[in-house]
Design a protein around this motif. Structure first.
Motif, mmCIF file in Angstrom:
data_model
loop_
_atom_site.group_PDB
_atom_site.id
_atom_site.type_symbol
_atom_site.label_atom_id
_atom_site.label_comp_id
_atom_site.label_asym_id
_atom_site.label_seq_id
_atom_site.Cartn_x
_atom_site.Cartn_y
_atom_site.Cartn_z
ATOM 1 N N GLY A 72 0.802 -1.208 0.000
ATOM 2 C CA GLY A 72 0.000 0.000 0.000
ATOM 3 C C GLY A 72 0.837 1.262 0.000
ATOM 4 N N VAL A 73 0.377 2.258 -0.748
ATOM 5 C CA VAL A 73 1.011 3.565 -0.766
ATOM 6 C C VAL A 73 -0.100 4.580 -0.974
ATOM 7 C CG1 VAL A 73 1.465 3.416 -3.250
ATOM 8 C CG2 VAL A 73 2.753 5.040 -1.856
ATOM 9 N N GLY A 74 0.028 5.738 -0.385
ATOM 10 C CA GLY A 74 -1.010 6.748 -0.562
ATOM 11 C C GLY A 74 -0.489 8.131 -0.278
ATOM 12 N N SER A 75 -1.221 9.113 -0.772
ATOM 13 C CA SER A 75 -0.935 10.500 -0.436
ATOM 14 C C SER A 75 -2.213 11.099 0.139
ATOM 15 C CB SER A 75 -0.482 11.286 -1.670
ATOM 16 O OG SER A 75 -1.497 11.338 -2.650
ATOM 17 N N PHE A 76 -2.062 12.036 1.034
ATOM 18 C CA PHE A 76 -3.233 12.628 1.677
ATOM 19 C C PHE A 76 -2.937 14.057 2.094
ATOM 20 C CE2 PHE A 76 -0.781 9.978 4.546
ATOM 21 C CZ PHE A 76 -0.520 10.797 5.635
ATOM 22 N N VAL A 77 -4.002 14.821 2.258
ATOM 23 C CA VAL A 77 -3.907 16.181 2.761
ATOM 24 C C VAL A 77 -4.548 16.190 4.136
ATOM 25 C CG1 VAL A 77 -4.509 18.598 2.403
ATOM 26 C CG2 VAL A 77 -4.067 17.129 0.428
#
Length: 418
Positions: A297-302
């Motif tokens: 899993g990999v993700g970007s978030f604000v």
């Protein structure tokens, strides 16, 4: 018979019919927000205190929040819990960098009784020395275990560099835990809990007289002046590596200070970030997981703060793939800042976001949570209806401009651990 080869018809919607809470004043800066239209017998009360981790020395807020129900002159922590159990109530204490939130759930017929019991504990806690020492021992053990995890090491280092020179950068050490005294906890509780109430939310079909009870009980805790929060951080950019020879994996964090919903660029960047890394079919997932097989899993978030926000990419990969994974994250940033997003990909993300918006506003509890997030930024529900309109109208040119403005690799803080 239903033909399952044909997808369901997509119906456009222009707005969400939000339930706006009723507002009651405790003082000039502290309000109670009541959403009474609940189609069942459940209820919730939340108390928001200016008692976050940025207030006071490192670990002080954590000790205070952890001991709020440790006992009064008349009841032990076990007795307090038994009383709440007798009302069928559940309590929770959540601590973030900027606030401490005490939550009570119960049936609407019992919520006021449970609330008054919680207030007795909050107001009368004596912070027994034995309970403090037990918590100290637990925190020391937990920290020792946490510091063996590369994900924890990368997150701590990321906060130190992103929030450099401010209380937001504080990370707990064994010395911090050792040096918290009972007197400091008592003083923090007095200043930031008993005189630090920022807001109350109530969800539930209860009577006006019960709302009056809640206000009368908590008015003395209302903060004199709404607190201020830092918005201008001087981050340290570049690559920072933490070596851990025994680790089998490496944790990676990439990011920068960004903004929250109050910023005019927020909507466009939020949509852009969804394309980039904030859903299962995102570009980061397709690259690092599906194509390269570097990670599960990999993700970007604000993530949002009261006065600012943070853009973050986070993943863990096999140690041998650490540099390659960083290179691929950089490559995806360069690609999205140089090439238009294809119409088919953008349409998929638009439909996903519209579905997520409807899901996040499903019912009075969810709507109240959305409203709280808006209040902290000085906004109202009109934000989300404007966001729906922006999802429909935004195009690839708009997103390219957002990427070129806000996603510059040389402005990123890059942390690797392991």
């Amino acid at each position: 018979m239903m033909n399952r080869k044909n997808p369901p018809v997509l119906n456009k919607f222009k707005e969400i019919p939000f339930l706006k809470p009723k507002v009651f004043k405790l003082n000039q800066d502290t309000n109670l927000y009541w959403t009474g239209s609940v189609p069942n017998s459940t209820a919730r009360i939340e108390l928001y205190f200016d008692a976050g981790a940025i207030r006071g020395k490192s670990s002080l807020a954590s000790f205070t929040s952890g001991l709020l129900f440790s006992g009064t002159k008349h009841n032990t922590s076990v007795e307090i819990q038994k009383k709440l159990d007798s009302y069928g109530a559940y309590k929770d204490v959540f601590l973030s960098s900027e606030e401490c939130v005490v939550t009570i759930y119960a049936l609407n017929s019992m919520i006021t009784s449970a609330f008054l019991e919680v207030c007795k504990s909050l107001e009368g806690t004596v912070f027994p020395a034995s309970e403090l020492e037990e918590l100290r021992s637990q925190k020391k053990q937990k920290l020792n275990i946490s510091l063996e995890k590369v994900g924890v090491l990368s997150k701590r280092k990321f906060h130190q560099e992103i929030f450099s020179g401010t209380n937001y950068s504080n990370v707990t050490t064994q010395s911090d835990i050792e040096n918290i005294s009972r007197g400091e906890v008592i003083e923090f509780h007095k200043n930031h809990v008993l005189n630090g109430l920022k807001m109350i939310t109530v969800v539930g079909d209860i009577k006006q007289v019960e709302i009056d009870q809640i206000i009368n009980k908590t008015s003395a805790w209302a903060i004199d002046k709404y607190p201020s929060f830092i918005s201008d951080f001087q981050s340290n950019t570049g690559l920072f590596n933490i070596e851990k020879e025994s680790a089998l994996q490496s944790a990676i964090r990439v990011g920068k200070i960004m903004f929250n919903k109050s910023h005019p660029d927020f909507m466009d960047f939020f949509i852009l970030n969804t394309v980039f890394g904030d859903y299962f079919g995102s570009r980061l997932m397709m690259n690092l997981r599906e194509d390269k097989g570097f990670t599960y899993g990999v993700g970007s978030f604000v993530s949002e703060l009261h006065a600012s926000g943070i853009f973050t990419v986070a993943t863990e990969v096999g140690k041998e793939h650490k540099q390659a994974a960083v290179d691929e994250i950089r490559a995806e940033i360069i690609k999205i800042t140089n090439e238009l997003i294809p119409d088919e990909e953008l349409l998929l993300v638009k439909n996903y976001l519209l579905g997520q918006l409807l899901k996040s506003a499903d019912g009075p509890y969810a709507m109240t949570d959305l409203y709280v997030g808006l209040l902290k930024k000085g906004l109202g529900f009109e934000f989300y209806n404007a966001f729906i309109e922006r999802i429909y109208t935004i195009n690839s040119d708009d997103l390219l401009q957002s990427a070129q403005k806000h996603l510059k690799w040389d402005e990123m803080t890059v942390i690797t651990a392991g």
